[in-house]
Design a protein around this motif. Sequence first.
Motif, mmCIF file in Angstrom:
data_model
loop_
_atom_site.group_PDB
_atom_site.id
_atom_site.type_symbol
_atom_site.label_atom_id
_atom_site.label_comp_id
_atom_site.label_asym_id
_atom_site.label_seq_id
_atom_site.Cartn_x
_atom_site.Cartn_y
_atom_site.Cartn_z
ATOM 1 N N LEU B 138 -16.512 -43.880 1.788
ATOM 2 C CA LEU B 138 -17.472 -42.627 1.833
ATOM 3 C C LEU B 138 -19.020 -43.032 1.670
ATOM 4 O O LEU B 138 -19.533 -42.457 2.655
ATOM 5 C CB LEU B 138 -17.046 -41.933 0.485
ATOM 6 C CG LEU B 138 -15.964 -40.928 0.510
ATOM 7 C CD1 LEU B 138 -15.732 -40.178 -0.749
ATOM 8 C CD2 LEU B 138 -16.231 -39.837 1.756
ATOM 9 N N LEU B 139 -19.521 -43.900 1.148
ATOM 10 C CA LEU B 139 -20.859 -44.020 0.977
ATOM 11 C C LEU B 139 -21.451 -44.606 2.325
ATOM 12 O O LEU B 139 -22.462 -43.888 2.779
ATOM 13 C CB LEU B 139 -21.003 -45.259 -0.049
ATOM 14 C CG LEU B 139 -22.574 -45.119 -0.791
ATOM 15 C CD1 LEU B 139 -22.734 -43.824 -1.595
ATOM 16 C CD2 LEU B 139 -22.507 -46.215 -1.769
ATOM 17 N N LEU B 140 -20.745 -45.298 2.769
ATOM 18 C CA LEU B 140 -21.060 -45.962 4.226
ATOM 19 C C LEU B 140 -21.161 -44.935 5.263
ATOM 20 O O LEU B 140 -22.128 -44.978 6.050
ATOM 21 C CB LEU B 140 -20.329 -47.242 4.703
ATOM 22 C CG LEU B 140 -20.358 -48.267 3.856
ATOM 23 C CD1 LEU B 140 -19.367 -49.646 4.437
ATOM 24 C CD2 LEU B 140 -21.831 -49.056 4.385
ATOM 25 N N LEU B 141 -20.160 -44.125 5.300
ATOM 26 C CA LEU B 141 -20.005 -42.934 6.021
ATOM 27 C C LEU B 141 -21.080 -42.001 6.035
ATOM 28 O O LEU B 141 -21.803 -41.731 7.201
ATOM 29 C CB LEU B 141 -18.658 -42.224 5.860
ATOM 30 C CG LEU B 141 -18.103 -41.176 6.892
ATOM 31 C CD1 LEU B 141 -17.966 -41.781 8.316
ATOM 32 C CD2 LEU B 141 -17.046 -40.544 6.363
ATOM 33 N N MET B 142 -21.572 -41.824 5.105
ATOM 34 C CA MET B 142 -22.686 -40.879 4.567
ATOM 35 C C MET B 142 -23.929 -41.477 5.108
ATOM 36 O O MET B 142 -24.845 -40.900 5.530
ATOM 37 C CB MET B 142 -22.746 -40.607 3.109
ATOM 38 C CG MET B 142 -21.825 -39.485 2.498
ATOM 39 S SD MET B 142 -21.763 -39.441 0.904
ATOM 40 C CE MET B 142 -20.254 -38.560 0.745
ATOM 41 N N VAL B 143 -24.117 -42.601 4.669
ATOM 42 C CA VAL B 143 -25.382 -43.485 4.973
ATOM 43 C C VAL B 143 -25.631 -43.356 6.570
ATOM 44 O O VAL B 143 -26.625 -42.877 7.122
ATOM 45 C CB VAL B 143 -25.473 -44.982 4.509
ATOM 46 C CG1 VAL B 143 -26.526 -45.894 5.230
ATOM 47 C CG2 VAL B 143 -25.528 -44.926 3.004
ATOM 48 N N ILE B 144 -24.842 -43.797 7.242
ATOM 49 C CA ILE B 144 -24.975 -43.742 8.733
ATOM 50 C C ILE B 144 -24.918 -42.272 9.369
ATOM 51 O O ILE B 144 -26.138 -42.188 10.160
ATOM 52 C CB ILE B 144 -23.352 -44.341 9.518
ATOM 53 C CG1 ILE B 144 -23.212 -45.764 9.039
ATOM 54 C CG2 ILE B 144 -23.348 -44.527 10.855
ATOM 55 C CD1 ILE B 144 -21.861 -46.252 9.255
ATOM 56 N N ALA B 145 -24.163 -41.545 8.845
ATOM 57 C CA ALA B 145 -24.625 -39.812 9.272
ATOM 58 C C ALA B 145 -25.900 -39.439 8.903
ATOM 59 O O ALA B 145 -26.480 -38.842 9.835
ATOM 60 C CB ALA B 145 -23.490 -39.151 8.907
ATOM 61 N N ALA B 146 -26.252 -39.760 7.705
ATOM 62 C CA ALA B 146 -27.459 -39.164 7.379
ATOM 63 C C ALA B 146 -28.677 -39.678 7.885
ATOM 64 O O ALA B 146 -29.653 -38.884 8.481
ATOM 65 C CB ALA B 146 -27.605 -38.953 5.835
ATOM 66 N N PHE B 147 -28.323 -41.158 8.053
ATOM 67 C CA PHE B 147 -29.894 -41.684 8.457
ATOM 68 C C PHE B 147 -29.868 -41.501 10.109
ATOM 69 O O PHE B 147 -31.147 -41.315 10.430
ATOM 70 C CB PHE B 147 -29.649 -43.181 8.440
ATOM 71 C CG PHE B 147 -30.233 -43.623 7.041
ATOM 72 C CD1 PHE B 147 -30.161 -42.746 5.829
ATOM 73 C CD2 PHE B 147 -30.091 -44.949 6.531
ATOM 74 C CE1 PHE B 147 -30.546 -43.046 4.702
ATOM 75 C CE2 PHE B 147 -30.575 -45.213 5.313
ATOM 76 C CZ PHE B 147 -30.873 -44.138 4.412
ATOM 77 N N ALA B 148 -28.889 -41.132 10.617
ATOM 78 C CA ALA B 148 -29.044 -40.590 12.045
ATOM 79 C C ALA B 148 -29.744 -39.529 12.086
ATOM 80 O O ALA B 148 -30.515 -39.381 13.061
ATOM 81 C CB ALA B 148 -27.580 -40.248 12.745
ATOM 82 N N VAL B 149 -29.592 -38.453 11.330
ATOM 83 C CA VAL B 149 -30.148 -37.307 11.274
ATOM 84 C C VAL B 149 -31.781 -37.391 10.786
ATOM 85 O O VAL B 149 -32.735 -36.779 11.349
ATOM 86 C CB VAL B 149 -29.671 -36.278 10.429
ATOM 87 C CG1 VAL B 149 -30.292 -34.887 10.370
ATOM 88 C CG2 VAL B 149 -28.257 -35.809 10.729
ATOM 89 N N VAL B 150 -31.998 -38.326 9.873
ATOM 90 C CA VAL B 150 -33.354 -38.513 9.286
ATOM 91 C C VAL B 150 -34.298 -39.202 10.510
ATOM 92 O O VAL B 150 -35.159 -38.755 10.677
ATOM 93 C CB VAL B 150 -33.157 -39.587 8.154
ATOM 94 C CG1 VAL B 150 -34.500 -40.062 7.815
ATOM 95 C CG2 VAL B 150 -32.674 -38.786 6.823
#
Lengths: 87, 577
Positions: B138-150
Motif C-alpha cells: 500500500l505504501l509504495l502504491l501511495m508514494v508513486i501516486a502521490a508523488f506523480a501529483v506533487v
Amino acid sequence: MSFSSRWAAFSKGLNDFYAGPYRKTFGVARRDEDDHFMLVVLAESLGVPDPAAYYTAELLPAVYEDFHDWHQRSGIPRSPLDHISCC
Amino acid sequence: MDSVILMLIGLAIFAAGYLVYSKYLGKRVLKLDPAFRTPAHEKNDGIDHVPTNKFVLWGHHFTSVAGAAPIVGPAVAVIWGWLPAFLWVTIGTVFFAGMHDLGALWASERNKGRSIGALAARYIGKRGSYVFLIVIGLLLLMVIAAFAVVIKDLLIASPTAVIPAWGAIPVAVLIGLAVYKLRWNLTAVTVVGVVALYALIVVGDAVPVVLPDPILGMSPGTFWIVALFVYAGIASLLPVWLLLQPRDYINGVQLFIGLTVLFVGTLVAGLFFGNSFVAPAINTAVPDGTPAIWPLLFVTIACGAISGFHGAVASGTTSKQLDKETDARFVGYFGAVGEGLLALGAILATTAGIQSVARWEEVYSAFNQGGVNAFVEGGGNIIEMGLGLPQSLSATVLATMAVLFAATTMDTGVRLLRFVFQEAAEVIGFKLNNIIGTLVVLVVCVALVFSQGVDGSGGLTIWPLFGTTNQLLASLTLIIVSIMLIRKRRNALVAMIPLVLVFIAAFWAAIVQVGTFWNGGQDTNWLLLILDVIIIVATIWVGIEGIAAMRRAANEPPEEEDADLTDHVTGRIPMVK
C-alpha cells in the motif's frame, strides 16, 4: 595525512557513493555472466559437444576455484564431474 | 532574526540528541559492540553484504530515505503554526525517529541482516508478517501516486523548473555513459555533471515552459501525469547504470548542496537582514475544513519526525553494509537527524520565507494548499535575501530539487512495486515478466491517480493515508525492537513510549479519516474508504499480535547474552571473532 592521500580517500568515497546503491544489481549481473562463461568452459566435460573445447580446455584451471559455488548455485548439490571432487 | 534563533535551537536539539541520547541508546540500551561480527563481514559476498565506510553508508542511507516527504509533510503541517511543527520535528527526530532508525538497524544487525518483514515473522509470528506485506505494498502504491501529483503541481506552479527537471535525465545518461563506457574519472565527471545541472537551472529560469491548454487533447496537468508515468515505466526497465544509478547519485550530491544553501541563506537573511516569521507560532485561526491538530499533525509530518519507510531501508539494505556495529549510531541515528534537518529547513522556508502575513494566509488558505509550492516560494525568498541569488532562480533551484527527489523516489517505487507484484504472482502460481509487471504497476497507479477525476486529484487525496500507513509500519518496527529489548531484559521503554504514541496517533487518524471519506451520500469516496478500512484492520491486527508477542517475551526466561550469536536457521553457534 597529506593532501594527495586525502584527495585519494575522497575520490574513493565518491566512487563508493556512486556505485554503492547498485552494487547488488551489478554483482548479480556479473555473477550471471560468469555462470554462463563457466557453462561454456565446462560444456565438453558435461557431455555437450563443443567445437571450441580445444581452446576452452586451457581455461579449466582458471575456473576450478569457482566451480563448487557454481554447481551449488545451479542446483546441483554434488560435483557433477568425476575429475573434480570439490565436495 | 527569530527564525535564526529557532534554527539554532533546532540544530542544538539535534546535536544534543546525537551526542547525548544516541550515546545512551548505543551504550546502555542496545549495547553496540565493536567486536560483534556484522553480517557485512560474516556474509561478505561483494554483492549484498559489503562492509562500507560509515560516511559513505550514511550518505546512501540518508539519500535513500530522503524523498519529497520531509519537505511536503512539514510544508503542509505549518498551517497549525510553526511551533507545533517545530516541536514535533525536533522531539520526533531525537526520541522517535532516531530510536526507530537506529533500533531497526540494530535489530536487523543482530538477525543476520534480515529485513523487517522477516523479523516480523520471527518475533510477532507469521500472521504479523502478512500485515507487513500489505502495508509495504500500500505504501509504495501511495508514494508513486502521490508523488506523480506533487511533481505535476510543481511543474505547473514553477514553469522555470520544467527544463532542469527533464534536462537532468540526459545529464544523468551522459554521466552513466562517461563513467561506464568512456571510463572517465568520477570526480571530474561529478563536477561537470553538477555544473551542467546548475547551468540547466539558469536556462530554465530564463525560459519558463508553460504548456498550451489543451495539449494532445489533455489538460497540462493530465499531460504531465501521463508523461511522468511513461518516464517512470521506461526508467524502471532501463539498465540501472544508464539512468537510475547516475540520476540517484547526482541527486544525492545536489541534496547536500541544496541543504547547505538553504541553511546558510536562512542564517545570513536572519542575522544581517532581520528576516523573521510571518506565520504565527500557533495558528488559532485555521481555515475551514482543516482537521484537528491531534492526531493529524503526527501523521502529516511522517518523514522528518518518524517514518516506517526508514526502517524498511535500514533493515533492507543498510544493515547488510555496516562495517562495525558501533557505526550504526552514526548511520542510523544521524541518518534520521539528516532527515530532521531537511524538515527543519522546510519549516523555516514556509514560515519565515513568505513575504508578508497576508501572502502567507493566502498560500495557506485551505488544508493541503500550501505544501511543496510554499516551500519553493518561501525558500526562494530566503535564499535571495541571504545569498543574493534572484528569487526566481533560487525558487527554480528548490523546485528542481523537490521534483528530482520526488521523481527518483517514484521510479524506484515503480521498480519495487513490480517486485512486490511479481512475488505475489509467484505465490498465486504464475510468472509475471518485467514488461507485463511494469504495465500492471502503471495501470494500477494511473487508475488510482485518476480515480477522482482527470485532474489527478486521486493521487493527492491519498496523501493523508500515506502518513497513517507509514506510521503503522513504524509501529511494526518499534514492536520488534521492543520485543527484542524485553527478551534481553533491557530498558524497553525507550522503544515502547514512542511506539504507544505513534500507534495511537496512526489509529486515531485512520478512524478520523473514515468520517472524512464517508458521509453517507453521493460524495462518499469509496476508494479511500476501502483503503482506510484496510489500514484500520491492519492496525488492530498489528496491535493485538504485538501485545501478545510482548507478553510472551516478558513471560519467557531472559535471553542469554550470546543469543544473537546463534544462527537462527541451523541453530548452531557460528565461530565468532
